[in-house]
Design an enzyme around this catalytic site. Structure first.
Site, PDB file in Angstrom:
ATOM      1  N   LYS A 135       0.815  -1.186  -0.068  1.00 24.24           N
ATOM      2  CA  LYS A 135      -0.177  -0.066   0.070  1.00 24.24           C
ATOM      3  C   LYS A 135       0.937   1.365  -0.148  1.00 24.24           C
ATOM      4  CE  LYS A 135      -3.446  -2.763  -0.097  1.00 24.24           C
ATOM      5  NZ  LYS A 135      -3.575  -3.913   0.386  1.00 24.24           N
TER       6      LYS A 135
HETATM    7  C1  LIG Z   1      -4.820  -4.844   0.884  1.00 21.59           C
HETATM    8  C2  LIG Z   1      -6.385  -4.809   0.882  1.00 21.59           C
HETATM    9  C3  LIG Z   1      -7.091  -5.164   1.924  1.00 21.59           C
HETATM   10  C4  LIG Z   1      -6.705  -5.662   3.013  1.00 21.59           C
HETATM   11  O1  LIG Z   1      -5.755  -5.236   3.709  1.00 21.59           O
HETATM   12  P1  LIG Z   1      -4.699  -6.286   4.607  1.00 21.59           P
HETATM   13  O2  LIG Z   1      -3.821  -5.185   5.402  1.00 21.59           O
HETATM   14  O3  LIG Z   1      -3.803  -7.105   3.687  1.00 21.59           O
HETATM   15  O4  LIG Z   1      -5.693  -7.058   5.425  1.00 21.59           O
HETATM   16  C5  LIG Z   1      -8.494  -5.145   1.595  1.00 21.59           C
HETATM   17  N1  LIG Z   1      -8.795  -4.618   0.552  1.00 21.59           N
HETATM   18  C6  LIG Z   1      -8.422  -4.259  -0.729  1.00 21.59           C
HETATM   19  C7  LIG Z   1      -8.970  -3.547  -1.812  1.00 21.59           C
HETATM   20  C8  LIG Z   1      -6.822  -4.212  -0.369  1.00 21.59           C
HETATM   21  O5  LIG Z   1      -6.078  -3.871  -1.298  1.00 21.59           O
END
Ligand SMILES: *Cc1c(COP(=O)(O)O)cnc(C)c1O
Length: 382
Positions: free
Chosen positions: A188
């Site tokens: 992210k």
């Molecule tokens: C990364 C992501 C998640 C989940 O996040 P985590 O921190 O990996 O649990 C949920 N929804 C979307 C669209 C994502 O890209």
């Protein structure tokens, strides 16, 4: 040997962590307190400040944040939640996790986000919430979204895992709305290694979130402890929070860098109309450009997407697929979902390709990706 053999590998993405943060993490490790403590509080306060003073709590993923938002909203067995089939499977798994039923609505083929024009037709007396996703960081239209939610008295859980730093009409995503969930996974735009946060409306919701975060426990005084809801184990560590505290001050410059790289991609790829790639909307106002994705021209290609990915990989370029449509996974087919139900998400799922985009990448790197992608595609165009 090809010319590219000497070039460093370009991963699809890579976190950017400065030396001060690394030193700060070492300090936390030496401090005698490494799990949830002062750094988590500091991180939550910094996030709350970023989101205009709204209550924020940090967690160990951006998945449990959504599950907890659903629990706070009282959503469970017998309830329906409307969401997109084109997302990371977590988006829909959390709906199943609380015992509710995911109701998918097909995507808008341009934004690749849930098509809000089709949401109303999917609303039933059981619908309790909408759970939209800002795919690649491009925000879902918040005006249309909240008009729908208000009209039908639905809760909204914004899966903003990919859209930290994005905004809607000048307002940062997270600073308005109902529940807003962010992820700090290393892919992210900012990271805590693993982690996430939930933005809420009231202190009462935040208090409940704290209970769900740690076994339902409520403490009082020196020795008081009560458990009146079933919580889990979702707390963030101080080590992780310190990483997040070191990332937050860079959010604006990270976003600006990503926008510049996305601009380069747009310019170079738009100059190659013969490739007929589905480009993302050239939105340099709202999107944080979490990813840069193209849609390959399925009808004209004589090889599958995996061949293109393998050729790019051989040239030292990492790519990814975000995402295979959720409703076609075996778990979801067992629940009754079928191929053909959401054809636009299925088409995108088959042909979408995520190209490298990360802080520290250069316009020359973008040109290298575009050049290699062009070569690979042209050698397979029918
Ligand atoms: C990364 C992501 C998640 C989940 O996040 P985590 O921190 O990996 O649990 C949920 N929804 C979307 C669209 C994502 O890209």
């Amino acid at each position: 040997m090809s010319d590219n053999a000497a070039l460093p590998r370009l991963p699809m993405t890579r976190p950017s962590i400065d030396e001060a943060t690394i030193a700060g993490v070492v300090e936390v490790l030496r401090s005698g307190w490494i799990t949830s403590g002062p750094k988590v509080s500091e991180f939550q306060n910094a996030l709350s400040q970023l989101f205009g003073g709204r209550p924020v709590r940090a967690f160990n993923s951006g998945t449990c944040t959504m599950e907890i938002a659903l629990r706070i909203a009282g959503i469970g067995a017998g309830d329906e939640v409307i969401t997109t089939p084109l997302s990371w499977v977590a988006t829909s798994n959390v709906i199943l996790e609380v015992g509710a039923t995911p109701v998918f609505v097909d995507i808008d083929p341009v934004t690749r986000n849930i098509d809000l024009q089709r949401v109303e037709a999917a609303i039933t007396p059981r619908t309790k919430a909408i759970l939209p996703v800002d795919l690649a960081g491009l925000p879902v239209d918040r005006d249309v979204l909240y008009a729908l939610a208000t009209k039908h008295r639905l809760r909204v859980i914004e899966d903003a895992a990919q859209s930290i730093g994005s905004s809607w009409n000048g307002k940062l995503i997270g600073s308005t709305g109902d529940f807003v969930s962010f992820s700090f996974h290393p892919n992210k735009n900012i990271t805590t290694i693993e982690g996430g946060c939930l933005v809420m409306n009231t202190d009462a919701e935040a208090k409940l979130a704290e209970q769900y975060r740690l076994q339902g426990v409520q403490r009082s005084g020196y020795d008081g402890m009560e458990v009146d809801v079933l919580g889990g184990k979702f707390n963030l560590t101080d080590v992780a929070a310190r990483v997040g505290l070191g990332q937050l001050p860079h959010l604006q410059t990270f976003t600006a860098q990503r926008r510049e790289l996305a601009r380069c991609y747009h310019e170079l790829l738009s100059a190659q109309p013969d490739l007929q790639l589905g480009l993302p909307p050239a939105d340099f106002t709202h999107s944080n450009w979490h990813m840069f994705q193209v849609v390959l021209p399925e009808q004209r290609l004589s090889v599958p997407r995996a061949t293109i990915m393998a050729e790019l990989d051989a040239a030292g370029i990492g790519t990814g697929v975000h995402y295979p449509p959720i409703h076609l996974f075996a778990l979801y087919q067992r629940l009754g979902f079928r191929a053909g139900q959401f054809p636009l998400a299925e088409y995108a799922g088959r042909n979408i390709l995520t190209l490298p985009l990360f802080v520290g990448m250069t316009p020359a790197d973008v040109a290298r990706v575009v050049d290699q992608l062009g070569r690979s595609l042209r050698s397979h165009l029918a």
